[in-house]
Design a protein around this motif. Structure first.
Motif, PDB file in Angstrom:
ATOM      1  N   ILE A   1       0.794  -1.242   0.006  1.00 40.26           N
ATOM      2  CA  ILE A   1       0.098  -0.048  -0.017  1.00 40.26           C
ATOM      3  C   ILE A   1       0.947   1.264  -0.119  1.00 40.26           C
ATOM      4  CG2 ILE A   1      -1.695   1.302   1.401  1.00 40.26           C
ATOM      5  CD1 ILE A   1      -2.875  -1.175   2.196  1.00 40.26           C
ATOM      6  N   SER A   2       0.512   2.342  -0.664  1.00 40.41           N
ATOM      7  CA  SER A   2       1.246   3.680  -0.679  1.00 40.41           C
ATOM      8  C   SER A   2       0.051   4.630  -0.521  1.00 40.41           C
ATOM      9  CB  SER A   2       1.991   3.647  -2.011  1.00 40.41           C
ATOM     10  OG  SER A   2       1.240   3.831  -3.065  1.00 40.41           O
ATOM     11  N   LYS A   3       0.335   5.725   0.116  1.00 42.36           N
ATOM     12  CA  LYS A   3      -0.533   6.736   0.202  1.00 42.36           C
ATOM     13  C   LYS A   3       0.427   8.184   0.323  1.00 42.36           C
ATOM     14  CE  LYS A   3      -4.159   8.559   3.332  1.00 42.36           C
ATOM     15  NZ  LYS A   3      -4.925   9.412   2.252  1.00 42.36           N
ATOM     16  N   GLY A   4       0.825   8.619  -0.409  1.00 41.48           N
ATOM     17  CA  GLY A   4       1.971   9.912  -0.693  1.00 41.48           C
ATOM     18  C   GLY A   4       3.098   8.989  -0.103  1.00 41.48           C
ATOM     19  N   SER A   5       3.755   9.514   0.856  1.00 45.10           N
ATOM     20  CA  SER A   5       5.433   9.061   1.154  1.00 45.10           C
ATOM     21  C   SER A   5       5.116   7.675   2.134  1.00 45.10           C
ATOM     22  CB  SER A   5       6.147   9.987   1.987  1.00 45.10           C
ATOM     23  OG  SER A   5       5.603  10.205   3.115  1.00 45.10           O
ATOM     24  N   ILE A   6       3.778   7.275   2.593  1.00 49.34           N
ATOM     25  CA  ILE A   6       3.727   6.019   3.360  1.00 49.34           C
ATOM     26  C   ILE A   6       3.923   4.916   2.605  1.00 49.34           C
ATOM     27  CG2 ILE A   6       1.880   4.708   4.633  1.00 49.34           C
ATOM     28  CD1 ILE A   6       0.755   7.720   5.487  1.00 49.34           C
ATOM     29  N   ARG A   7       4.382   4.026   2.977  1.00 49.80           N
ATOM     30  CA  ARG A   7       4.537   2.574   2.353  1.00 49.80           C
ATOM     31  C   ARG A   7       4.102   1.506   3.399  1.00 49.80           C
ATOM     32  NH1 ARG A   7       4.472   5.713  -0.962  1.00 49.80           N
ATOM     33  NH2 ARG A   7       5.981   6.144  -2.784  1.00 49.80           N
ATOM     34  N   ILE A   8       3.170   0.517   3.228  1.00 48.42           N
ATOM     35  CA  ILE A   8       3.167  -0.356   4.035  1.00 48.42           C
ATOM     36  C   ILE A   8       3.161  -1.655   3.267  1.00 48.42           C
ATOM     37  CG2 ILE A   8       1.051  -1.705   5.185  1.00 48.42           C
ATOM     38  CD1 ILE A   8       0.153   1.301   5.612  1.00 48.42           C
ATOM     39  N   ARG A   9       3.687  -2.622   3.862  1.00 47.16           N
ATOM     40  CA  ARG A   9       3.733  -4.148   3.390  1.00 47.16           C
ATOM     41  C   ARG A   9       3.388  -4.829   4.449  1.00 47.16           C
ATOM     42  NH1 ARG A   9       9.371  -2.899   2.011  1.00 47.16           N
ATOM     43  NH2 ARG A   9      10.027  -4.170   3.722  1.00 47.16           N
ATOM     44  N   ALA A  10       2.480  -6.031   4.058  1.00 41.86           N
ATOM     45  CA  ALA A  10       1.868  -6.950   5.091  1.00 41.86           C
ATOM     46  C   ALA A  10       1.141  -8.257   4.582  1.00 41.86           C
ATOM     47  CB  ALA A  10       0.860  -6.181   5.970  1.00 41.86           C
ATOM     48  N   ASP A  11       0.594  -9.038   5.263  1.00 48.01           N
ATOM     49  CA  ASP A  11       0.102  -9.889   4.791  1.00 48.01           C
ATOM     50  C   ASP A  11      -1.200  -9.931   4.598  1.00 48.01           C
ATOM     51  OD1 ASP A  11       0.320 -13.001   4.172  1.00 48.01           O
ATOM     52  OD2 ASP A  11      -1.059 -13.309   5.863  1.00 48.01           O
TER      53      ASP A  11
END
Length: 150
Positions: free
Chosen positions: A63-73
């Motif tokens: 997931i990305s939202k601007g500079s946010i990056r999330i990696r998950a199951d």
């Protein structure tokens, strides 16, 4: 202004203070544009509930939202009536969920991993739970690090 201890100093009180300080970072510290950026997601599968305004992404979620990056199951995202987004990213048995965001006005990034990462778009707050580890980078140089249960 919260104080985060340098890597060379490790004690339980300092870790507690640092983790509380980072979890309560004011919205002015996060990249302001992130709040209004669209959310982009990639996953192996998606389940959407229109009545509850909830999406559940699972399997290699990015997931990305601007500079946010999330990696998950798995990531569950919901939106309230005012348009605020809330999310819970969960790791797998072998890999914790990952979060990264740029700080406003400086070349610094906050990133971390935990079994569960909770994002509150209204309060502009991220909480790491379960084998939580948080790092601050100045450019590409690791500046501070803390770990704990929350």
């Amino acid at each position: 202004m919260p104080v985060i201890r340098p890597l060379t100093r490790r004690c339980p009180i300092a870790l507690l203070v640092a983790s509380l300080a980072v979890s309560c970072v004011p919205a002015a510290w996060a990249e302001r544009a992130d709040r209004f950026a669209p959310l982009h997601a990639e996953a192996d599968s998606l389940r959407y509930d229109d009545a509850r305004q909830t999406s559940v992404f699972s399997g290699r979620v990015l997931i990305s939202k601007g500079s946010i990056r999330i990696r998950a199951d798995q990531v569950e995202v919901r939106q309230d009536e005012q348009g605020h987004q809330f999310g819970v990213a969960s790791g797998s048995a072998s890999q914790r969920a990952f979060y990264r965001q740029k700080r406003e006005g400086v070349d610094e990034y906050i990133e971390g991993e935990a079994e569960r990462i909770e994002y509150d778009g209204r309060a502009d707050r991220v909480t790491f739970r379960g084998r939580a580890e948080l790092r601050r980078y100045r450019g590409t140089t690791l500046s501070d690090q803390t770990s704990g249960a929350v």
